[in-house]
Write a protein that holds these residues in place. Sequence first.
Motif, mmCIF file in Angstrom:
data_model
loop_
_atom_site.group_PDB
_atom_site.id
_atom_site.type_symbol
_atom_site.label_atom_id
_atom_site.label_comp_id
_atom_site.label_asym_id
_atom_site.label_seq_id
_atom_site.Cartn_x
_atom_site.Cartn_y
_atom_site.Cartn_z
ATOM 1 N N HIS A 14 3.043 -30.418 -50.473
ATOM 2 C CA HIS A 14 1.857 -29.565 -50.549
ATOM 3 C C HIS A 14 1.699 -28.968 -51.950
ATOM 4 O O HIS A 14 2.493 -29.252 -52.867
ATOM 5 N N LEU A 178 -2.107 -27.665 -38.903
ATOM 6 C CA LEU A 178 -2.937 -28.853 -39.077
ATOM 7 C C LEU A 178 -3.593 -29.337 -37.790
ATOM 8 O O LEU A 178 -4.750 -29.780 -37.801
ATOM 9 N N THR A 184 -5.440 -27.132 -44.376
ATOM 10 C CA THR A 184 -5.793 -28.234 -45.269
ATOM 11 C C THR A 184 -5.911 -27.800 -46.720
ATOM 12 O O THR A 184 -5.741 -28.610 -47.627
ATOM 13 N N ASP A 189 -6.303 -33.625 -51.626
ATOM 14 C CA ASP A 189 -7.201 -34.449 -50.817
ATOM 15 C C ASP A 189 -6.558 -35.761 -50.348
ATOM 16 O O ASP A 189 -6.664 -36.117 -49.169
ATOM 17 N N TRP A 192 -4.080 -35.044 -47.506
ATOM 18 C CA TRP A 192 -4.792 -34.692 -46.283
ATOM 19 C C TRP A 192 -5.450 -35.930 -45.680
ATOM 20 O O TRP A 192 -5.430 -36.126 -44.461
ATOM 21 N N GLN A 196 -4.670 -37.588 -41.846
ATOM 22 C CA GLN A 196 -5.701 -37.899 -40.857
ATOM 23 C C GLN A 196 -5.680 -39.378 -40.480
ATOM 24 O O GLN A 196 -5.791 -39.739 -39.306
ATOM 25 N N THR A 203 -2.786 -34.327 -35.647
ATOM 26 C CA THR A 203 -4.192 -34.460 -36.035
ATOM 27 C C THR A 203 -4.824 -35.648 -35.322
ATOM 28 O O THR A 203 -4.147 -36.618 -34.968
#
Length: 399
Positions: A14, A178, A184, A189, A192, A196, A203
């Motif tokens: 992160h 999440l 997020t 980006d 993340w 997904q 998720t």
Amino acid sequence: MKIGIYGGTFDPIHRGHIAAAKAAVKQLRLDRLLLIPASVPPHKELSCGSAGGQDRYEMAVLATAALGPWAKVLDVELRRTGKSYTSDTLRLLKEQYPEDELWLLMGTDMFLSLHTWHEPEVILSLASIGAFSRTRAGEEADFAAQKAYLETTFGATVRTLDNPAVVEVSSHEIRAELASGKGTQALTDPVWGYIQRRGLYGTSVNLKNLTVDELRPIALSYLTPKRMAHVLGTEQEAIHLAKLYGVDVTQAQVAALLHDCTKKLSIEEQLALCRTHHVVLDDLQRKALKLQHAMTGAEIARHVFGVSDEVYGAIRWHTTGRPKMTKLEKVIYMADYIEPNRDFPGVETLREAVWKDLDQGLLLGMEASIAEMMQWGNPVHPDTIAARDDLAQQLKQGE
């Protein structure tokens, strides 16, 4: 050369990790940073719902886009059976970089317990320590005492690091948020998007019903960090050309974002996708990775993301072109060719031509592409020759 070694479970990696890495590189003047996801960390158990080693590795690679080309991810601990001991990793790295200066990076909690690790004497003989100091009450004294103890007992070299852009968040907190759509903002980006796409940490997303903004991070997660700027540049140019020539902007963006989604795959992986999706290849296509990625990318766009036939065609033909190209196909072909990050002799002339007349610019681009391939002794696919000839004939008839 000074090399930083930054290990962790990275579950997920992160912005806090990235901020710490940047601070270490700056303060220690590191030439290279090695991110090393742990397999089975000896100091803690991976929690239920954690991502697998390969997923954590892939997310770390994607995160290096926010760091720069000096950052690299190693899978040395993921390939090792059993627990991931830092001393074993440092032995291996010292063999690979015998003349270089190794710096092991860690947070306060890890630093304060370092003397209890497996073979601390080996660790401190092979690497200097870059430790991030927090400013919590009472910890400064503990940090100073540990620093003095390690230096006196093991002859360690310890450098205290500040983290002015510290992000107060843990991977555990992010995982917990999440599944409910939160957390997020702590992720880049591409990371993340990967979460997904893989359905990690609880998720769930319908990949066939995405807005462009929702698609973008997921599209980036398919790419190498180096290619991300190109794809975003292609999207930017596709928007410009779509508006200029009356093409659906959303379709242009979707095609631009997905046009290179299989670019990083090997020939073996490309051929496997072709077999899965019943893509018939000619002799040249079976040998040329550049040709394959346009075909397999179109299949992923259709089967994973449910794109329209128009978008499918724009991705399918963005490398070779074809006779009777649609306007969207022309826009994506040229957006890929002249996006803002492209820098080659004649690109400005080509941009001006495309912005003035799409077909004239497209013909100029195809002729340049054919000439370059012939100059390098590379075979030109018949689709490109046919596309060039068809367009030239159309323009001649329209004079």
